[in-house]
Design an enzyme around this catalytic site. Structure first.
Site, PDB file in Angstrom:
ATOM      1  N   ARG A  48      35.341  27.879  44.290  1.00 11.78           N
ATOM      2  CA  ARG A  48      35.996  27.095  45.245  1.00 11.78           C
ATOM      3  C   ARG A  48      35.340  27.696  46.787  1.00 11.78           C
ATOM      4  O   ARG A  48      34.660  28.152  46.518  1.00 11.78           O
ATOM      5  CB  ARG A  48      37.705  27.945  45.849  1.00 11.78           C
ATOM      6  CG  ARG A  48      37.877  29.096  44.407  1.00 11.78           C
ATOM      7  CD  ARG A  48      38.841  29.601  45.582  1.00 11.78           C
ATOM      8  NE  ARG A  48      39.003  29.585  47.309  1.00 11.78           N
ATOM      9  CZ  ARG A  48      38.083  30.099  48.003  1.00 11.78           C
ATOM     10  NH1 ARG A  48      37.253  31.213  47.353  1.00 11.78           N
ATOM     11  NH2 ARG A  48      37.915  29.904  48.836  1.00 11.78           N
ATOM     12  N   GLY A  49      35.684  26.775  46.980  1.00  9.12           N
ATOM     13  CA  GLY A  49      35.197  27.453  49.123  1.00  9.12           C
ATOM     14  C   GLY A  49      34.239  26.430  49.483  1.00  9.12           C
ATOM     15  O   GLY A  49      33.311  26.500  48.446  1.00  9.12           O
ATOM     16  N   ARG A  86      36.329  17.227  44.132  1.00 10.65           N
ATOM     17  CA  ARG A  86      37.761  17.510  45.044  1.00 10.65           C
ATOM     18  C   ARG A  86      37.452  16.508  46.666  1.00 10.65           C
ATOM     19  O   ARG A  86      36.045  17.198  46.956  1.00 10.65           O
ATOM     20  CB  ARG A  86      37.359  19.072  44.864  1.00 10.65           C
ATOM     21  CG  ARG A  86      37.858  19.935  43.846  1.00 10.65           C
ATOM     22  CD  ARG A  86      37.683  20.958  44.396  1.00 10.65           C
ATOM     23  NE  ARG A  86      39.314  21.175  45.213  1.00 10.65           N
ATOM     24  CZ  ARG A  86      39.727  22.600  45.784  1.00 10.65           C
ATOM     25  NH1 ARG A  86      39.032  23.334  46.010  1.00 10.65           N
ATOM     26  NH2 ARG A  86      41.047  22.512  46.682  1.00 10.65           N
ATOM     27  N   GLN A 190      44.399  32.786  47.305  1.00 10.74           N
ATOM     28  CA  GLN A 190      43.040  33.203  47.459  1.00 10.74           C
ATOM     29  C   GLN A 190      43.322  34.075  48.629  1.00 10.74           C
ATOM     30  O   GLN A 190      41.934  35.251  48.765  1.00 10.74           O
ATOM     31  CB  GLN A 190      42.361  31.753  48.002  1.00 10.74           C
ATOM     32  CG  GLN A 190      42.090  30.632  46.938  1.00 10.74           C
ATOM     33  CD  GLN A 190      44.073  29.717  46.922  1.00 10.74           C
ATOM     34  OE1 GLN A 190      44.579  30.363  47.327  1.00 10.74           O
ATOM     35  NE2 GLN A 190      42.488  28.016  46.944  1.00 10.74           N
ATOM     36  N   ASP A 231      37.372  22.805  54.959  1.00 10.08           N
ATOM     37  CA  ASP A 231      36.737  23.083  54.235  1.00 10.08           C
ATOM     38  C   ASP A 231      35.954  20.773  54.755  1.00 10.08           C
ATOM     39  O   ASP A 231      35.338  20.751  53.710  1.00 10.08           O
ATOM     40  CB  ASP A 231      37.675  22.280  53.102  1.00 10.08           C
ATOM     41  CG  ASP A 231      38.226  23.295  51.776  1.00 10.08           C
ATOM     42  OD1 ASP A 231      37.245  23.476  50.128  1.00 10.08           O
ATOM     43  OD2 ASP A 231      38.257  24.330  52.663  1.00 10.08           O
ATOM     44  N   LYS A 242      43.100  25.481  54.535  1.00  9.05           N
ATOM     45  CA  LYS A 242      43.856  25.189  52.713  1.00  9.05           C
ATOM     46  C   LYS A 242      45.081  25.550  53.979  1.00  9.05           C
ATOM     47  O   LYS A 242      45.793  25.575  55.104  1.00  9.05           O
ATOM     48  CB  LYS A 242      43.421  27.112  52.062  1.00  9.05           C
ATOM     49  CG  LYS A 242      44.797  27.083  51.493  1.00  9.05           C
ATOM     50  CD  LYS A 242      44.023  26.172  50.269  1.00  9.05           C
ATOM     51  CE  LYS A 242      45.391  26.418  49.239  1.00  9.05           C
ATOM     52  NZ  LYS A 242      45.516  25.725  47.684  1.00  9.05           N
TER      53      LYS A 242
END
Length: 349
Positions: A48-49, A86, A190, A231, A242
């Site tokens: 992720r990231g 995603r 996270q 993102d 997020k």
């Protein structure tokens, strides 16, 4: 720490990734030898990231190209599966497209392009961190700063160094960090699991902050600056990060605290006019109905679980990339840099 995402050249080749689900209890690497395994790892947040997803996307094309060397159409189909996992994180599709552009030259050329993307990541992030740190020092009091951050934007979110937390790392190296309030970041924690782990590794003073306490901490004067990653950043400076970032930004605007988004050029999508055009991923109900597999709500409870929210550019002091800054509604480029290719098939409008 190993690179968050890398190529494992043993055997027929595979993607090597830090399993971010296992932290902080265990630091382990996973070997992902098929596109199916990589897609599952992206979906369940093993990887992720935003920058890490871009790297994973490029490496996924390398996997597909090697497994289907005699069937480029199949390789493209597999690459599209990776790109679509995603939808909010623009880096994922950009990484896929960058590697896919060399498919006609053969699997080795695809792998070379993917590895070049990996090699660029740390240098890009270090430059971005320096630029963001320079800006923060002009926005904030001349003393060690109290920073609030949300989610994880450190080395774990990239290939190395980090974006928002990379800027914190740079500020800490200059002696400019008093404390970091790391928001826990529900529902998958996270911040608690990953950011706190990274801050510990960095030796930076920190406290874990309940998500809903972030705005209160800002109101009480406990925060000098909010630093986060993103993102996707729209052309008008609206930033998707997020879920929970927007509430911090609203409180910060109310109390005169600057919010700085630190993200690479590959996260800026000039083809997306505003945050209204960003597709927001919604995730599984059980991420909210359970914690570490333990039920916290009746099993049939309906759930609203968006992965991201969008903070309007008007609430941000700045968006900082490795070569550009968005402030007061205007993008300013510090040095010429190749613009990321437009996102095409399957992207958010």
């Amino acid at each position: 720490m190993d690179r968050t995402v890398d190529w494992d050249g043993s055997g027929e080749g595979a993607v090597s990734a830090v399993d971010q689900r296992a932290l902080p209890g265990e630091y382990r690497l996973r070997r992902l030898a098929t596109v199916d395994e990589l897609v599952a790892a992206i979906a369940d947040l093993t990887i992720r990231g935003a920058p890490a997803l871009g790297a994973a996307g490029a490496l996924g094309v390398a996997l597909a190209a090697r497994r289907h060397a005699d069937d480029p159409a199949r390789a493209r189909d597999e690459a599209e599966r990776v790109a679509a996992v995603r939808p909010t994180a623009v880096n994922l599709r950009r990484g896929v497209q960058r590697a896919l552009a060399r498919l006609g030259e053969g699997p080795d050329a695809v792998l070379a392009e993917a590895c070049a993307l990996l090699d660029e990541d740390e240098a890009t992030n270090r430059r971005m961190g320096r630029r963001a740190a320079d800006l923060v020092t002009t926005l904030c009091p001349d003393r060690p700063l109290r920073v609030l951050t949300h989610c994880n934007s450190g080395a774990l979110a990239a290939v190395a160094w980090g974006t928002g937390l990379g800027a914190v790392r740079e500020l800490a190296g200059r002696g400019r960090i008093a404390e970091v309030l790391a928001c826990e970041t529900r529902p998958l924690l996270q911040g608690a699991r990953l950011t706190v782990w990274e801050l510990r590794e960095m030796g930076v003073a920190h406290r874990l902050c309940v998500d809903s306490a972030g705005p209160s901490a800002i109101a009480r004067g406990l925060v000098d600056v909010v630093i986060v990653g993103a993102d996707r950043v729209a052309a008008n400076g609206d930033a998707a990060n997020k879920i929970g970032t927007y509430s911090h930004a609203c409180a910060a605007a109310r109390h005169g605290v600057p919010v700085v988004v630190v993200a690479p050029e590959s996260t800026v999508d000039h083809a997306t006019p505003s945050g209204d055009d960003i597709v927001i991923e919604e995730r599984a109900d059980d991420e909210v109905r359970t914690v570490a597999g333990v039920p916290t709500a009746p099993p049939d409870t309906p759930v609203y679980n968006p992965a991201f929210d969008v903070t309007p550019g008007a609430l941000l002091a700045a968006v900082v990339t490795e070569s550009a800054t968005f402030r007061d509604g205007v993008w300013t480029v510090e040095a010429p840099a190749p613009a990321p290719a437009p996102v095409t098939s399957g992207a958010a409008p």
